[in-house]
Design a protein around this motif. Structure first.
Motif, PDB file in Angstrom:
ATOM      1  N   ASN A  66      85.040  70.261  62.061  1.00 37.36           N
ATOM      2  CA  ASN A  66      83.815  69.787  62.983  1.00 37.36           C
ATOM      3  C   ASN A  66      84.394  68.680  63.857  1.00 37.36           C
ATOM      4  O   ASN A  66      83.421  68.078  64.344  1.00 37.36           O
ATOM      5  CB  ASN A  66      82.915  69.560  62.103  1.00 37.36           C
ATOM      6  CG  ASN A  66      82.223  70.792  61.781  1.00 37.36           C
ATOM      7  OD1 ASN A  66      81.619  71.644  62.123  1.00 37.36           O
ATOM      8  ND2 ASN A  66      82.560  70.990  60.352  1.00 37.36           N
ATOM      9  N   ALA A  68      85.504  68.220  67.040  1.00 31.04           N
ATOM     10  CA  ALA A  68      84.652  68.623  68.497  1.00 31.04           C
ATOM     11  C   ALA A  68      83.434  67.787  68.473  1.00 31.04           C
ATOM     12  O   ALA A  68      82.950  66.996  69.274  1.00 31.04           O
ATOM     13  CB  ALA A  68      84.902  69.618  69.105  1.00 31.04           C
ATOM     14  N   ARG A  69      82.599  68.211  67.394  1.00 35.19           N
ATOM     15  CA  ARG A  69      81.105  67.994  67.279  1.00 35.19           C
ATOM     16  C   ARG A  69      80.986  66.584  66.946  1.00 35.19           C
ATOM     17  O   ARG A  69      80.259  65.852  67.515  1.00 35.19           O
ATOM     18  CB  ARG A  69      80.426  68.934  66.553  1.00 35.19           C
ATOM     19  CG  ARG A  69      80.526  70.411  66.722  1.00 35.19           C
ATOM     20  CD  ARG A  69      79.683  71.240  65.653  1.00 35.19           C
ATOM     21  NE  ARG A  69      78.192  70.758  65.534  1.00 35.19           N
ATOM     22  CZ  ARG A  69      77.921  70.669  64.219  1.00 35.19           C
ATOM     23  NH1 ARG A  69      78.730  70.719  63.078  1.00 35.19           N
ATOM     24  NH2 ARG A  69      76.516  70.232  64.063  1.00 35.19           N
ATOM     25  N   GLU A  71      83.202  63.934  67.358  1.00 35.90           N
ATOM     26  CA  GLU A  71      83.819  63.334  68.429  1.00 35.90           C
ATOM     27  C   GLU A  71      82.683  63.078  69.510  1.00 35.90           C
ATOM     28  O   GLU A  71      82.176  61.830  69.849  1.00 35.90           O
ATOM     29  CB  GLU A  71      84.956  63.580  69.094  1.00 35.90           C
ATOM     30  CG  GLU A  71      85.272  62.943  70.323  1.00 35.90           C
ATOM     31  CD  GLU A  71      86.853  63.425  70.849  1.00 35.90           C
ATOM     32  OE1 GLU A  71      87.265  62.708  71.784  1.00 35.90           O
ATOM     33  OE2 GLU A  71      87.243  64.420  70.384  1.00 35.90           O
ATOM     34  N   LYS A  72      82.269  64.085  69.823  1.00 31.16           N
ATOM     35  CA  LYS A  72      80.877  63.915  70.866  1.00 31.16           C
ATOM     36  C   LYS A  72      79.687  63.208  70.313  1.00 31.16           C
ATOM     37  O   LYS A  72      79.346  62.565  71.236  1.00 31.16           O
ATOM     38  CB  LYS A  72      80.459  65.423  71.300  1.00 31.16           C
ATOM     39  CG  LYS A  72      79.513  65.689  72.241  1.00 31.16           C
ATOM     40  CD  LYS A  72      79.200  66.877  72.735  1.00 31.16           C
ATOM     41  CE  LYS A  72      78.227  67.093  73.923  1.00 31.16           C
ATOM     42  NZ  LYS A  72      77.793  68.539  73.975  1.00 31.16           N
ATOM     43  N   ALA A  73      79.458  63.355  69.380  1.00 32.52           N
ATOM     44  CA  ALA A  73      78.148  62.872  68.833  1.00 32.52           C
ATOM     45  C   ALA A  73      78.613  61.106  68.729  1.00 32.52           C
ATOM     46  O   ALA A  73      77.709  60.565  68.769  1.00 32.52           O
ATOM     47  CB  ALA A  73      77.901  63.221  67.230  1.00 32.52           C
ATOM     48  N   ILE A  75      80.511  59.406  70.423  1.00 31.00           N
ATOM     49  CA  ILE A  75      80.578  58.818  71.885  1.00 31.00           C
ATOM     50  C   ILE A  75      79.181  58.626  72.316  1.00 31.00           C
ATOM     51  O   ILE A  75      78.833  57.754  73.076  1.00 31.00           O
ATOM     52  CB  ILE A  75      81.440  59.774  72.717  1.00 31.00           C
ATOM     53  CG1 ILE A  75      82.880  59.726  72.281  1.00 31.00           C
ATOM     54  CG2 ILE A  75      81.260  59.526  74.172  1.00 31.00           C
ATOM     55  CD1 ILE A  75      83.811  60.745  73.102  1.00 31.00           C
ATOM     56  N   SER A  76      78.364  59.767  72.138  1.00 33.21           N
ATOM     57  CA  SER A  76      76.836  59.514  72.441  1.00 33.21           C
ATOM     58  C   SER A  76      76.313  58.396  71.962  1.00 33.21           C
ATOM     59  O   SER A  76      75.305  57.764  72.597  1.00 33.21           O
ATOM     60  CB  SER A  76      76.078  60.867  72.440  1.00 33.21           C
ATOM     61  OG  SER A  76      76.770  61.798  73.063  1.00 33.21           O
ATOM     62  N   ASN A  79      77.166  55.131  72.907  1.00 30.12           N
ATOM     63  CA  ASN A  79      76.953  54.763  74.519  1.00 30.12           C
ATOM     64  C   ASN A  79      75.410  54.662  74.736  1.00 30.12           C
ATOM     65  O   ASN A  79      74.832  53.933  75.502  1.00 30.12           O
ATOM     66  CB  ASN A  79      77.349  56.041  75.374  1.00 30.12           C
ATOM     67  CG  ASN A  79      77.075  56.006  76.908  1.00 30.12           C
ATOM     68  OD1 ASN A  79      75.887  56.006  77.302  1.00 30.12           O
ATOM     69  ND2 ASN A  79      78.067  55.705  77.604  1.00 30.12           N
ATOM     70  N   ASP A  85      80.953  52.483  76.154  1.00 28.70           N
ATOM     71  CA  ASP A  85      81.818  53.878  76.280  1.00 28.70           C
ATOM     72  C   ASP A  85      83.021  53.534  75.146  1.00 28.70           C
ATOM     73  O   ASP A  85      83.674  52.578  75.238  1.00 28.70           O
ATOM     74  CB  ASP A  85      82.680  54.009  77.617  1.00 28.70           C
ATOM     75  CG  ASP A  85      81.578  54.575  78.703  1.00 28.70           C
ATOM     76  OD1 ASP A  85      80.536  55.107  78.210  1.00 28.70           O
ATOM     77  OD2 ASP A  85      81.673  54.155  79.713  1.00 28.70           O
ATOM     78  N   THR A  87      86.440  55.615  72.644  1.00 29.85           N
ATOM     79  CA  THR A  87      87.285  56.558  72.286  1.00 29.85           C
ATOM     80  C   THR A  87      87.371  56.705  71.053  1.00 29.85           C
ATOM     81  O   THR A  87      87.480  55.750  70.119  1.00 29.85           O
ATOM     82  CB  THR A  87      88.773  56.233  72.922  1.00 29.85           C
ATOM     83  OG1 THR A  87      88.597  55.935  74.176  1.00 29.85           O
ATOM     84  CG2 THR A  87      89.798  57.260  72.517  1.00 29.85           C
TER      85      THR A  87
END
Length: 305
Positions: A66, A68-69, A71-73, A75-76, A79, A85, A87
């Motif tokens: 999981n 990708a999910r 990582e996206k969570a 970063i959000s 932010n 921001d 990495t």
């Protein structure tokens, strides 16, 4: 991007276990197995590969499916909550969750982490409940802000430590190790910064940054209250390694660096600890300090006022 690794926090020689959402942190510390001799690796070669957290094997596999999910969570999350921001460098399994190691983009520069809950039975990754230790992130941002405000003083310290490395006797950690298993705020290959929760001098700068991450450096400097600075609330933790893979920590090098730090007047004010280790790091824990390490630390810190 490879994300399979883990962190050294607090002060040198103490592993902070970034283990999921359980409230069993004290028990977990006791369960962590002592690193074996076979897991020692040269500091020049260490990238964080092999690092592991207790009870993380199953959750690590679930997190890997999981990425990708997660990582996206992450970063959000950073932010939205911290106006920063980041990495994502590494995601690793722990008890009841996975630890997500991140690096800020630009300044203030720092490394930190978040934790996403994972249920082993259902294999559910609860990205809606991703969280972070609030003070740990605050400490990370404050350390980065200190480095921005006192850029010239830190430049002197960085130049000195880099020159030691160029002379060929000492080494620092690799950038990959900082990214993958760092997590402790502002870090360089040679040191990391720690700030106390009661550090009133930097708190107005932190608050101003959260209000406006695009605030000018001059306004950030103006917000800093030097009259409230307390050296006990600001620590610079220096960790050096012998460059020779077979060398024991050198008393000559240790004494010279200690003397230099004591005599330097153009480096940041604060409380300094200094560890000189041999060349090896325990891959499982990312620890460099060992029984043979030479140290100048609590209660005999180097104080710069």
């Amino acid at each position: 991007m490879k994300r399979k690794t883990k962190i050294l926090l607090c002060s040198v020689g103490i592993s902070l276990l970034l283990g999921g959402c359980s409230d069993e942190s004290e028990n977990t510390k006791e369960i962590q197995a002592a690193p074996s001799e076979e897991t020692k690796i040269s500091v020049q070669d260490y990238t964080g590969e092999g690092y592991a957290l207790p009870y993380g094997k199953v959750t690590d596999e679930i997190a890997d499916k999981n990425l990708a999910r997660i990582e996206k969570a992450a970063i959000s999350f950073f932010n939205e909550k911290y106006k920063t921001d980041v990495t994502v460098h590494n995601v690793v399994g722990a008890k009841d969750g996975a630890t997500v190691f991140v690096e800020s983009k630009g300044e203030p520069h720092f490394y930190t982490y978040a934790v996403v809950p994972i249920d082993e039975i259902s294999e559910k990754v609860d990205i809606s409940n991703i969280q972070a230790d609030e003070y740990q992130v605050q400490n990370a941002i404050q350390g980065g802000l200190y480095h921005m405000i006192f850029k010239e003083e830190f430049g002197q310290l960085d130049h000195y430590l880099h020159s030691l490395s160029e002379k060929g006797q000492i080494a620092g950690k690799t950038e990959e190790a900082l990214q993958n298993v760092g997590g402790h705020g502002f870090m360089t290959p040679y040191y990391f910064i720690s700030t106390a929760s009661e550090d009133a001098a930097i708190k107005p700068v932190y608050d101003l940054y959260l209000q406006n991450p695009e605030e000018s450096i001059n306004n950030l400097k103006d917000a800093y209250d030097e009259s409230l600075f307390d050296k006990e609330n600001f620590q610079i933790n220096i960790q050096l390694f012998m460059k020779d893979k077979q060398a024991e920590p050198s008393k000559e090098v240790f004494n010279q660096v200690t003397k230099d730090l004591e005599e330097m007047n153009n480096i940041p004010k604060g409380t300094y600890s200094f560890y000189l280790n041999d060349n090896l790091i325990h891959a499982e824990t990312s620890e460099g300090a060992k029984d043979n390490s030479l140290k100048r630390a609590f209660p005999d810190y180097i104080i710069k006022e």
